[in-house]
Scaffold this motif. Sequence first.
Motif, short mmCIF file in Angstrom:
data_model
loop_
_atom_site.label_atom_id
_atom_site.label_comp_id
_atom_site.label_asym_id
_atom_site.label_seq_id
_atom_site.Cartn_x
_atom_site.Cartn_y
_atom_site.Cartn_z
N ARG A 244 0.91 -0.88 0.27
CA ARG A 244 -0.34 0.05 0.13
C ARG A 244 0.97 1.52 0.31
NH1 ARG A 244 -3.02 -2.39 4.75
NH2 ARG A 244 -3.71 -4.31 4.04
N LEU A 245 1.81 1.65 -1.18
CA LEU A 245 2.60 2.30 -0.97
C LEU A 245 2.48 3.06 -2.05
CD1 LEU A 245 5.89 1.64 -0.47
CD2 LEU A 245 4.47 2.21 0.80
N PRO A 246 2.38 4.95 -2.67
CA PRO A 246 2.03 5.01 -4.19
C PRO A 246 2.80 4.47 -5.24
CG PRO A 246 3.11 6.62 -1.92
CD PRO A 246 3.18 5.10 -1.62
N ALA A 247 2.36 3.95 -6.34
CA ALA A 247 1.98 3.30 -6.98
C ALA A 247 3.87 4.88 -7.89
CB ALA A 247 1.80 3.53 -8.75
N THR A 248 4.98 3.83 -8.63
CA THR A 248 6.06 4.74 -9.04
C THR A 248 5.90 4.82 -10.22
OG1 THR A 248 6.92 2.50 -8.20
CG2 THR A 248 7.11 4.79 -6.77
N PRO A 249 4.23 5.81 -11.43
CA PRO A 249 4.84 5.16 -12.78
C PRO A 249 6.30 6.41 -13.14
CG PRO A 249 3.51 7.57 -11.70
CD PRO A 249 4.01 6.22 -10.84
N GLY A 250 6.92 6.92 -12.85
CA GLY A 250 7.69 7.79 -13.15
C GLY A 250 9.25 6.60 -13.13
N ALA A 251 9.63 5.71 -11.85
CA ALA A 251 10.82 4.95 -12.26
C ALA A 251 10.47 3.26 -13.35
CB ALA A 251 10.59 4.18 -10.58
N ILE A 252 9.24 3.11 -13.00
CA ILE A 252 8.33 1.87 -14.51
C ILE A 252 9.33 2.22 -15.75
CG2 ILE A 252 6.71 0.51 -15.21
CD1 ILE A 252 6.29 0.58 -12.20
N ARG A 253 8.94 3.95 -15.44
CA ARG A 253 8.91 4.28 -17.52
C ARG A 253 10.07 4.37 -17.76
NH1 ARG A 253 7.19 9.66 -16.81
NH2 ARG A 253 4.75 8.89 -15.89
N THR A 254 10.88 4.75 -16.74
CA THR A 254 12.69 4.37 -17.07
C THR A 254 13.42 4.01 -17.18
OG1 THR A 254 12.49 6.46 -15.49
CG2 THR A 254 14.71 6.07 -16.30
N LEU A 255 12.69 2.46 -16.08
CA LEU A 255 13.33 0.93 -16.85
C LEU A 255 12.60 0.67 -17.53
CD1 LEU A 255 12.60 0.02 -13.35
CD2 LEU A 255 15.59 0.16 -14.24
N SER A 256 12.00 1.44 -18.36
CA SER A 256 11.40 0.22 -19.74
C SER A 256 11.90 1.15 -20.87
CB SER A 256 9.93 1.14 -20.09
OG SER A 256 8.98 0.90 -18.52
N ARG A 257 12.24 2.21 -20.68
CA ARG A 257 12.98 3.10 -21.60
C ARG A 257 14.23 1.82 -21.14
NH1 ARG A 257 12.31 8.43 -19.55
NH2 ARG A 257 10.79 9.23 -19.86
N VAL A 258 14.90 1.91 -20.30
CA VAL A 258 16.06 1.52 -20.57
C VAL A 258 16.06 -0.20 -21.25
CG1 VAL A 258 18.44 -0.07 -19.13
CG2 VAL A 258 16.92 1.82 -18.23
N LEU A 259 15.35 -0.79 -20.50
CA LEU A 259 14.75 -1.99 -21.38
C LEU A 259 14.05 -2.46 -23.25
CD1 LEU A 259 14.42 -5.07 -19.92
CD2 LEU A 259 11.79 -4.85 -19.41
N ARG A 260 13.45 -1.35 -23.51
CA ARG A 260 13.74 -1.14 -24.99
C ARG A 260 15.19 -1.22 -25.57
NH1 ARG A 260 9.17 2.63 -23.41
NH2 ARG A 260 7.57 1.04 -23.21
N ILE A 261 15.95 -1.18 -24.94
CA ILE A 261 17.59 -0.61 -25.88
C ILE A 261 18.08 -2.21 -25.49
CG2 ILE A 261 19.57 0.32 -26.07
CD1 ILE A 261 18.07 3.04 -24.66
N THR A 262 17.97 -2.58 -24.03
CA THR A 262 18.71 -3.85 -23.93
C THR A 262 18.22 -4.49 -24.94
OG1 THR A 262 17.86 -3.55 -22.28
CG2 THR A 262 19.66 -3.05 -21.90
N VAL A 263 16.63 -5.12 -24.69
CA VAL A 263 16.38 -6.32 -25.56
C VAL A 263 17.14 -5.96 -27.04
CG1 VAL A 263 14.17 -7.03 -24.38
CG2 VAL A 263 14.30 -4.99 -25.90
N LEU A 264 17.31 -5.15 -27.43
CA LEU A 264 17.57 -5.05 -29.11
C LEU A 264 18.85 -5.33 -29.01
CD1 LEU A 264 15.53 -2.19 -30.57
CD2 LEU A 264 15.10 -4.59 -30.50
#
Lengths: 418, 299
Positions: A244-264
């Motif tokens: 029950r903590l506040p969501a962290t959309p910013g952190a998830i967005r940052t990590l997704s950006r990283v992931l999009r590059i590394t998978v390629l």
Amino acid sequence: MNRHTQSYPRFLWTALRLSTDGSARFYVWMFLLTAVALVGVNAWAHQVAQGMELTGMTDHVSWGLYIANFTFIVGLAAGAVMMVIPAYLYDDREMHDVVIVGELLAIASIIMCLLFVTVDMGRPDRFWHIMPGIGRFNWPISMLTWDVLVLNGYLLINLHVVGYLIYMRFLGRTPDKRWYLPFVFLSIVWAVSIHTVTAFLYSGLGGRPFWNSALLAPRFIVSAFIAGPAFVIVLLQLVSRLMRLPATPGAIRTLSRVLRITVLVNLFMLASELFTIFYGGGSHAASGTYLLFGLHGKNGLVGWIWAAIALNVLSAVLLHLPASRSSYRLLNLGCALAFVGVWIEKGMGLIVPGFIPSTLHEVVEYVPSLAEWKITAGIWAFGLMVLTVGLKLALPVLKGELSASKTGSHADAGSAAE
Amino acid sequence: MDPKRRVTLKVLGATLGAGAFARALAPIWDWGKEQSLDEFLQKHYQELSKADLEQILRRLEAKTEKEYGKKVSIRDVRPQEGVEFGYALNLSVCIGCRRCAEACHIENNHDRSTNNSYIRVLEMKQGSLDLEHGNADYDHAVPAEGKFYLPVQCQQCDNAPCVDVCPVQATWKESDGIVVVDYNWCIGCRYCEAACPYHARRFNWKKPEIPADEVNPDQAYLSNRIRPQGVVEKCTFCLHRTREGKLPACLEACPTGARVFGNLLDPDSDIRWVLENKRVFILKEELGTRPRFFYFFDG
């Protein structure tokens, strides 16, 4: 100093109480993990007593599931630092709040790594032989001694940072940057070192052409930066929902950006490796042929590696769909596929074919035994226990619920941290 | 929940957990009873005093007698000054009978159930030295038409990858060039097995089984004593024989005279004659391991 001798034991006591308090769901979860871990402990006890004939390994394929998992999880530990880089190098504020999640994942992962190495040892009773200063430490020439140093060092650095931040919050004091910031920056460099050294374990062996590639260390780092962020993206959502903590959309967005590059990049590196192996052909291609297509009628890894390639390609596609930016379900699916894909590619898909064909070009296959699966599951379960307890301790603390002044009236902090 | 009740439940849970943990570990306690404290605390071979070593050898002899029912003598055989061993093998005369592998099996007290040996003989296609065309599992009359035979054992590399990678210095090169293992120091990580380009190392996946009447009682600490479970072993050029002027068991067993063994530093030795008069080659020269094991063809 005298103050600390009193408050630190009190802090540990509170930590022990907090980490064992929780909802029914928490107890069920921990009970299940304990049960799986105990099955692993028992299988390992049998393995030590009867010998490693209980595994599927042979003199031909002398490393298997344990070292495969070890290699993957070193990457997970290194990848967890992907939280730290944006937070501190790029001063991403929202990342600051959740960076401790990455550090806890690093701690749990390193503990799992050390366990995987231990269960792979034929003589764990002789562990003291590898302790610097006490045994005979073959440093600097043996890469394994480097691994002992960097893995334990990484564990200590992360334990220090996490422990210090939690303890300061317990005392109700603002953490002194001089006591943790240098270690945070050190952990970034160190994270790269743990996976580089682990790659050098294999790539330095001239007699194993499949591993003997300069691309191995860069590939390890890139795939680490898939496994780490993929795990953390899902973990952050679980944490904010269950605790029950506040969501962290910013952190998830940052990590997704990283992931999009590394998978390629990871797919690109795999393709480069395969091109080099197959264009020239010859006996250097034998391991690659065995892995992808089978050799002399033996094809034990073909299913594994094509599954990995399919998962990696599919996750790359999913993560690049515009919809994955708005839908967490799609994002999570992409993360899960990428995680499993890397686990296979780097584990069974990298360690085992290094041994097939053998150095005398005999094709002897390897299938993990039941004991190996039990022990592997047990270590994963234990790692998840460490992570769960760590999160329980850290999160209420970072929300400011745990402090020396408040420890008396504290019944609700535990239940909030279920 | 009442806090007191919660604490009681926690203590109960922890006790049950600890009990289950101890129970799960039970097989280790039984195994532990067979291990002695002296063995656990034993230092590295190179750090042992003469008296230490004496005591250890007697302890190992007693242990062997207890576990295998045979009285054996375990010696510490040191390298001789001015000796560096070399081995050569004439591929033109080797017929692939595998007597060498069998002699190794017996001489070195290998596990009977796995038929282990330090020597693997590859049946090769005439006209190719590519190991990919080799087959170690042939099962027919030898020599077969169109084939030649390549026995491979530890090449006793001068620049040995296995020695470099060992994290605890449990394996090293002695002054006469033989690479040895301290079986009581090895931790069983098998990194050396991964590093060796010649498949020369073996791991004891279980405790070796040998009937009492088949145990070779003439043993040395660094070579053919019965190895413990969970450690790596390898060919030692039969150092318990060769360091005392005898020949390796594999050479004595060879019916064709394909094997030549001797002191590389002695200009009159047979091995020197071979090196000077035959066009010898070594396996996987490109890896830079500098083997002391040479191969040649007649003519």
